[in-house]
Design an enzyme around this catalytic site. Sequence first.
Site, mmCIF file in Angstrom:
data_model
loop_
_atom_site.group_PDB
_atom_site.id
_atom_site.type_symbol
_atom_site.label_atom_id
_atom_site.label_comp_id
_atom_site.label_asym_id
_atom_site.label_seq_id
_atom_site.Cartn_x
_atom_site.Cartn_y
_atom_site.Cartn_z
ATOM 1 N N HIS A 1 48.871 4.112 51.783
ATOM 2 C CA HIS A 1 49.054 3.628 53.152
ATOM 3 C C HIS A 1 48.902 2.113 53.189
ATOM 4 C CE1 HIS A 1 48.846 4.581 57.622
ATOM 5 N NE2 HIS A 1 49.816 5.337 57.150
ATOM 6 N N ASP B 1 55.874 -0.271 66.702
ATOM 7 C CA ASP B 1 54.792 -0.671 65.810
ATOM 8 C C ASP B 1 54.471 -2.128 66.076
ATOM 9 O OD1 ASP B 1 53.134 -0.935 63.272
ATOM 10 O OD2 ASP B 1 53.958 1.072 62.975
ATOM 11 N N GLU C 1 44.217 1.872 52.265
ATOM 12 C CA GLU C 1 44.555 1.101 53.459
ATOM 13 C C GLU C 1 44.335 -0.388 53.217
ATOM 14 O OE1 GLU C 1 45.728 2.534 56.133
ATOM 15 O OE2 GLU C 1 45.043 4.628 56.080
#
Length: 452
Positions: free
Chosen positions: A137, A168, A386
């Site tokens: 991710h 987004d 992340e």
Amino acid sequence: MRFLRPRHTLDQLPALAIRPESVTTLHSAADYKAEMLHRIRSAKNRIYLCCLYLQHDEAGAEILAALHEAKLARPQLDVVVMVDWHRAQRGLIGEKKIPGQLSGNAAWYQQQAALHHSGVAIYGVPVQTRELFGVLHLKGYVFDDLVFYSGASLNNVYLHQFAKYRHDRYLLIENRALADSMTDFMREHLLASSAVHRLDQPELPATRHIRGEIRAFRARLKKAHYTFSASQEKSAGTLNVTPLVGVGKNNALNRVICQLIAHAKHRIVICTPYFNFPLAITREINRALKRGVQVDIVVGDKVANDFYIPPEQGFKAIGALPYLYEMNLRRFLKSHQKAIRQQQLQVHLWKDEDNTYHLKGMWIDDEYALMTGNNLNPRAFRLDLENALLMHDPEHLLLAQRTEELNSIMRHTRALQAYTDLDQLQDYPAEVRKLLGRLSTVRLDRLAYRVL
């Protein structure tokens, strides 16, 4: 080189000094696509793309074709694409796999590589041995000395190819040191691993044959960080940017997210597409409310969730997720009704016709802004790899840009006045009620919140 240490506080974070004129914020998926294509076509030295997936559809084909064309036109151009290993080798949810045949985007990557012979390299990054328990991710694109950061991936809806779009956030920073730092991380910690393989080449190893390499890779990722020569002194007219990365429990990125909320004195704004905060975030929000901090949370309506399936299209188990998130949000609203009545807590529900919502990030006191692909949920805090860009702007040099971005987000929201503004279980379609009832009976709903 300086990097984030376990006990760094916000004011101790190493950072790069950035001129405000080097920062640009886009506000739409259509602009995202146009900018991506422009940067691909104009890059001279390097293109590094890292996202969850590059999809085999019309928009994905346009992006991949542009990459091949750029590489053929400028052979010295270093073109690398990194996507999740598991996601690339399966079809879309509900799509049947043909036994013995490579499916998903990887088969398409190989076909296009054989067609163009350009040298564009597409790698699959396996963050975990199974997709359910962790994916790549990590977000961010590097074009020469420009970092283009977004939580979006590359497909029709993210790029607003047709009528529908998925909203987004989109941030561009022109800074060589930041671009080098992000590229170096991808090369050193991803591409150099024996667990990472090219997807555009035939004879891919089976995941079961590289499980040992994947486990060792994940263990190394837990210690990985961005490196860069940090600015020693803050000079007037600049802001600070710190790239952050984390995987697994109590990682550096998770700690900074919690520190940001704890640091707030006046206002917190949080965007998340799936309302399912980890306990650590919920606790910090509760503490902030007790301190008198204004808290705004922007979350997508259930019909703006990318897993939502209209009832007339038939039922699939994955389609129950938006209802599960709404139930969670309803419980949160009910437990914070006093703060909502006093307008200290405001929850904004995003909905724009049948488009979808995928925004993540935080703004703290007009001083800090976190740009991230992190969904701020238990899965992001425990399972997925992340990253984020933390911007510290005490002089409010980018206040106008941040205000404009927030206004563009809020344009399609409505503020919830009470938990009763949301549907409840008996309002849901029969198949959804039945499934959620079963999950609750065996307490599997708690497991679902942790991994989905």
